[in-house]
Design an enzyme around this catalytic site. Structure first.
Site, PDB file in Angstrom:
ATOM      1  N   THR A 168       0.834  -1.211   0.000  1.00  0.00           N
ATOM      2  CA  THR A 168       0.000   0.000   0.000  1.00  0.00           C
ATOM      3  C   THR A 168       0.870   1.264   0.000  1.00  0.00           C
ATOM      4  O   THR A 168       1.973   1.238   0.542  1.00  0.00           O
ATOM      5  CB  THR A 168      -0.865  -0.025   1.278  1.00  0.00           C
ATOM      6  OG1 THR A 168      -1.817  -1.051   1.137  1.00  0.00           O
ATOM      7  CG2 THR A 168      -1.571   1.278   1.542  1.00  0.00           C
ATOM      8  N   ASP A 199      -9.043  -0.078   5.724  1.00  0.00           N
ATOM      9  CA  ASP A 199      -9.047   1.244   6.354  1.00  0.00           C
ATOM     10  C   ASP A 199      -8.773   2.383   5.371  1.00  0.00           C
ATOM     11  O   ASP A 199      -9.140   3.530   5.627  1.00  0.00           O
ATOM     12  CB  ASP A 199      -7.957   1.289   7.438  1.00  0.00           C
ATOM     13  CG  ASP A 199      -6.573   1.032   6.842  1.00  0.00           C
ATOM     14  OD1 ASP A 199      -6.367  -0.052   6.268  1.00  0.00           O
ATOM     15  OD2 ASP A 199      -5.706   1.936   6.919  1.00  0.00           O
ATOM     16  N   THR A 219      -0.841   2.482   7.161  1.00  0.00           N
ATOM     17  CA  THR A 219      -0.733   1.249   6.390  1.00  0.00           C
ATOM     18  C   THR A 219      -0.719   0.097   7.386  1.00  0.00           C
ATOM     19  O   THR A 219      -0.371   0.285   8.550  1.00  0.00           O
ATOM     20  CB  THR A 219       0.531   1.236   5.508  1.00  0.00           C
ATOM     21  OG1 THR A 219       0.696  -0.085   4.974  1.00  0.00           O
ATOM     22  CG2 THR A 219       1.783   1.612   6.268  1.00  0.00           C
ATOM     23  N   GLY A 222      -5.942  -3.528   7.752  1.00  0.00           N
ATOM     24  CA  GLY A 222      -7.005  -2.538   7.847  1.00  0.00           C
ATOM     25  C   GLY A 222      -8.059  -2.835   8.898  1.00  0.00           C
ATOM     26  O   GLY A 222      -8.615  -1.919   9.509  1.00  0.00           O
TER      27      GLY A 222
HETATM   28  N1  ASP Z   1      -4.290  -0.941   5.037  1.00  0.00           N
HETATM   29  C1  ASP Z   1      -4.481  -1.658   3.807  1.00  0.00           C
HETATM   30  C2  ASP Z   1      -5.776  -2.435   3.857  1.00  0.00           C
HETATM   31  O1  ASP Z   1      -6.090  -2.996   4.885  1.00  0.00           O
HETATM   32  C3  ASP Z   1      -3.371  -2.596   3.476  1.00  0.00           C
HETATM   33  C4  ASP Z   1      -1.952  -2.104   3.708  1.00  0.00           C
HETATM   34  O2  ASP Z   1      -1.741  -1.029   4.235  1.00  0.00           O
HETATM   35  O3  ASP Z   1      -1.016  -2.811   3.309  1.00  0.00           O
HETATM   36  O4  ASP Z   1      -6.432  -2.528   2.854  1.00  0.00           O
END
Ligand code: ASP
Length: 301
Positions: A168, A199, A219, A222
């Protein structure tokens, strides 16, 4: 400041170079006197179009083989925000999020209508080939904070196959007027049921920006970040007088101790103080203040 995700894997040389390029791009935008919103969007666009991260053209597929992306952006002076969730075949979901913020009365558009909205504004489309498939066993080994056996059994029952991708992305910035902004863009996590939203497009969870406190871009997994509304809580603590490092530490500690979450945060105060913190073994991130070269690392403590 920008990030390319929190997790366990070491950053590659190409990811390092791309993050440095993205930081330079964002800083140059600010140098021309443009807004922090513009800087955040342009920084994230570089990462989305690289194919090196789990965002934009590098996004993961969900378990039904469809790539659905999430993104959000927020501005700290007026508290305006925009986001998209489950958008498809768009090269720059962050641009769609900004259009939601600037061209509509809404905050979040989802699914097929969000994709049509992006088409209406003629955002570049993107149809990428499938990024790769791996076995459940390998994914389970790779993911320290991965899905439970119950979820894996559900995936099996649904006859869906897991996929892996990269990381991400997100950015925060402050402009000459002292206005902060934050943004994030993702293809989600590995082993996502179709329709799962994390998130990243949820204001207060994946991003938050308020000139009265600061800007945060998250990140990590989520589901945990949502349950503690992490970005908003960090900004609230900044507003109450905590430093970026302390605010991030307190909220990330709570995430780990209360619900065993895993995350990383970019935190920026309007006066330029900042912190990068993560509970995961690594977080690919960096900053640039315009002198020397951009600093990009995959560990911060
Ligand atoms: N936060 C992101 C999600 O849950 C994934 C990530 O940050 O790698 O979609």
């Amino acid at each position: 400041m920008a990030h390319g995700g929190a997790g366990t894997r070491a950053m590659t040389a190409m990811q390092r170079t791309c993050l440095a390029d993205a930081l330079v791009t964002g800083y140059e935008v600010l140098g021309r006197g443009a807004s922090s919103v513009e800087a955040v969007e342009m920084t994230i666009r570089v990462l989305e179009s690289s194919g090196l991260f789990n965002a934009g053209v590098g996004s993961r597929l969900q378990l039904d083989g469809v790539r659905r992306m999430d993104a959000s952006i927020m501005e700290g002076r007026t508290l305006r925000a925009g986001a998209v969730a489950g958008i498809q075949e768009v090269r720059h979901p962050i641009a769609a999020a900004r259009l939601v913020m600037e061209e509509t009365e809404h905050v979040l558009l989802v699914g097929e209508p969000a994709t049509r909205f992006a088409r209406y504004f003629k955002l570049k489309s993107d149809r990428q080939p499938f990024p790769g498939r791996v076995s459940f066993k390998l994914l389970r080994a790779q993911q320290a904070s991965g899905p439970t056996r119950k979820t894996l059994n559900l995936y099996r029952a649904m006859r869906v196959r897991p996929t892996v991708g990269l990381e991400t992305v997100g950015a925060v910035a402050v402009d000459r007027s002292g206005t902060v902004a934050s943004g994030a863009s993702t293809g989600g996590i590995a082993l996502m049921l179709p329709g799962r939203v994390g998130d990243t497009p949820l204001i207060g969870c994946g991003v938050y920006a308020d000139n009265g406190g600061g800007a945060v871009s998250m990140t990590g997994v989520g589901e945990g970040i949502i349950r503690l509304a992490v970005a908003k809580e960090i900004v609230d603590r900044l507003a109450a007088g905590a430093s970026p490092a302390l605010a991030a530490r307190l909220v990330l500690n709570k995430l780990v101790t209360r619900i065993r979450g895993a995350a990383g945060a970019l935190v920026l105060a309007p006066d330029g103080r900042f912190a990068i913190r993560h509970t995961t073994p690594r977080m690919c991130a960096g900053w640039w203040t315009g002198t020397g070269s951009p600093v990009v690392r995959d560990r911060f403590r």
